[in-house]
Write an enzyme that holds these catalytic residues in place. Structure first.
Site: not given
Ligand code: G6P
Length: 591
Positions: A2, A27, A74, A100-101, A468, A472, A475, A491, A586
């Site tokens: 948030c 956020r 969020w 926020n938290g 990476e 990407k 995501e 394997h 993010k």
């Protein structure tokens, strides 16, 4: 997660908050809301949805008043619904809170409050705060006093803002384990989770320490410690790149940030050579070096690990920050922890660094936010200097992190300037890589957009780039993708290769080329469609993404760029918003 914002000043608050909330949307973006005090009334509008959607429905921007608090959410406790959206109010709708938290003891507090006759309207942990404040305000105390009394009852992480009809003319905020910063601008003052929310208006900011309280009014900003004593705090001035938080003509932040990469390398290498040489010595001297990070930052760390070994002959380990606490037993005063985090607020990284520090370890952090929680608790801080990164998927910060690892590794052999010059020379090649590949990758994305699985393979220093690239893609385009060392393919994963399965092979003409190519041939003979990222041609490629020839050690920096672009175009061609991928944020400030 948030994002929270408060404004108190001479201007209309709602339009300022609306813009600020859009800057904070990275956020969290499942609900939003605002509360203003105007003409003896507390006006609250909130709903589920992105800020623009909530604004369309409730006209947030048109709320009257010169003082307001706002929130973008969020969801953690309670789904994304109107009732769970912030601000939350007390029983009599006389005060409002944005938070926020996570209030870990909220269930106990809620039961006690219900027993004392309070009514709750949401499933959130946050709602206990306005009810607790209400009890204090009923005793006739000032809002800051109520906040000072309530805050110690809350466990464990919060940054919250409150305003009240019973003590109008001020916004009071406090924090513990979540960031809160005040933006100072004479008659217009701001308070937020992130300076980005107000950096367009002022770059003078003051960071709140743990449990400190800020009292914001239109003509002054005061700070108190947890006992209510006044504090004198110095403002710092943010670099002007933080005032630029628009898309600058690009359709998305992600594309803008990718296109900034050449310039970002130039900015990042502007570091203090002496400081780097000293830090490199610390790394070499430490008995054990552990790098802790999450997501994209962890992949930058994995490249860093190879560089430390290849250039500095220093072995180190990279631990996922969320797993770090399980290794805490072997951390002591002979340990150097390098914590890598663009935001400096990722809860897992911050927690890991705190645990290690408590065990006596030295903490060196690599952050993009010099005023972040992680930077605050570190003994030494390296700043990426890449300017604000807004898109949820990290791109330019990754390039900056790589540049920092190059500088640190070369500093281990007293060659900071050599690395800085070499990286400086890279800018034009990075530009060329971007320009040559952008259009082609757009076409490739249209060809591949309906594939359901991608595999990315590479060896050695390029392995982290495979991971990476896969991260990407998943995501932002929601396609299943896995990155792995090329040698591991046989394997297990080889069993999943079918006719046409895209396999992205990162095979620059370095010491990994021949073996990686062999693994690509193994995949191709099972039907894989080989997309090669390389400066060397081969007939086994089905599609060749060309990168420039560079010094062997530098390949990760040019190889990752087309992978960022590929993921971007895949997202766009599938109709996904690359800046705000579903379910993600993010800055992950919860564990
Ligand atoms: C989140 C973001 C990722 C990011 C990770 C670490 O998961 O969605 O893009 O890489 O956090 O963020 P940090 O700020 O610590 O680098």
């Amino acid at each position: 997660m948030c994002g929270i914002i408060g404004y108190c000043g001479k201007k209309l608050a709602a339009p300022i908050l609306f813009e600020a909330l859009k800057c904070l949307e990275y956020r969290g973006y499942d609900s939003a809301g605002m509360a203003t005090l105007y003409d003896g009334q507390l006006l609250v509008e909130k709903d589920a949805g992105k800020i623009d959607e909530v604004n369309q429905k409730h006209n947030l921007e048109a709320l009257p008043g010169n003082m307001a608090i706002g929130h973008t959410r969020w969801a953690t406790h309670g789904g994304a619904t109107q009732a769970n959206a912030h601000p939350h109010m007390d029983c009599h709708s006389r005060l409002a809170v944005v938070h926020n938290g996570i209030i870990e003891n909220y269930q106990t507090l809620r039961h006690e409050l219900i027993k004392r006759g309070h009514h709750f309207n949401s499933e959130t942990d946050t709602e206990v705060i306005p009810h607790l404040l209400e009890e204090e305000m009923q005793n006739g105390c000032a809002l800051e006093q109520a906040v000072l009394t309530v805050a110690p009852k809350l466990k464990e992480s919060y940054a919250f803002l409150a305003l009240s009809l019973d003590d109008p003319g001020k916004i009071v905020g406090t924090r513990k384990n979540n960031p809160l910063l005040a933006g100072i601008d004479g008659d217009n003052n701001y308070v937020s989770s992130d300076a980005l929310a107000f950096s367009k208006h002022t770059r003078r900011l003051i960071t709140l320490g743990h449990t400190e309280v800020v009292v914001l009014s239109s003509d002054r900003v005061e700070f108190l410690d947890a006992e209510g004593n006044k504090l004198v705090k110095q403002a710092i001035e943010l670099d002007e790149s933080w005032a630029d938080n628009g898309k600058n003509g690009y359709p998305t932040f992600m594309l803008k940030e990718i296109m900034e990469e050449p310039e970002v390398i130039n900015k990042t290498v502007q570091q203090d050579e002496r400081k780097f040489t000293e830090m490199a010595l610390d790394i070499l001297r430490a008995r054990q070096v552990i790098i802790a990070a999450c997501g994209t930052s962890r992949y930058a760390a994995l490249v860093g690990r190879y560089l430390f070994s290849k250039i500095g002959r220093k072995f180190c380990d990279v631990v996922m920050a969320s797993e770090f606490s399980y290794f805490a037993d072997s951390v002591d005063k002979n340990t150097l922890v390098i914590a890598v985090s663009q935001s400096g607020e990722t809860a897992d990284v911050v927690e890991g660094a705190k645990t290690a520090k408590a065990a006596g370890a030295e903490i060196m952090s690599i952050v993009n936010r010099p005023n972040s929680t992680l930077a605050d608790l570190s003994h030494q801080v390296i700043c990426l200097k890449c300017g604000p990164e807004v898109s949820v998927a990290a791109t330019k910060a990754f390039i900056s992190q790589l540049a920092i690892f190059y500088l640190l590794s070369f500093s281990m052999v007293n060659s900071f300037s050599k690395a800085a010059n070499q990286l400086g020379d890279m800018c034009s090649r990075v530009s060329k890589t971007l320009n040559c590949n952008n259009g082609r990758l757009y076409e490739l994305s249209h060809q591949l957009k309906d594939r359901s699985d991608f595999y990315y393979i590479a060896r050695g220093i390029n392995f982290a780039i495979a991971s990476e690239g896969a991260l990407k893609l998943k995501e932002i385009s929601y396609i299943h993708a896995e990155g792995m060392p090329a040698g591991e393919l046989k394997h297990g994963t080889l069993a999943l290769i079918e006719q046409g399965t895209p396999v992205v092979v990162i095979c620059p003409a370095d010491y990994t080329y021949d073996e990686t190519l062999n693994n690509a041939i193994e995949a191709k003979s099972r039907g894989a469609y080989i997309i090669a990222v390389s400066d060397r041609e081969s007939e086994i490629y089905d599609y060749w993404i060309k990168i420039p020839r560079v010094d062997e050690i530098i390949y990760p920096m040019v190889a990752v760029i087309p992978l960022q672009l590929l993921a971007y175009h895949m997202a766009i061609s599938r109709g996904c918003d690359p800046d705000k991928p579903r379910n993600l944020a993010k800055s992950v400030t919860v564990k």
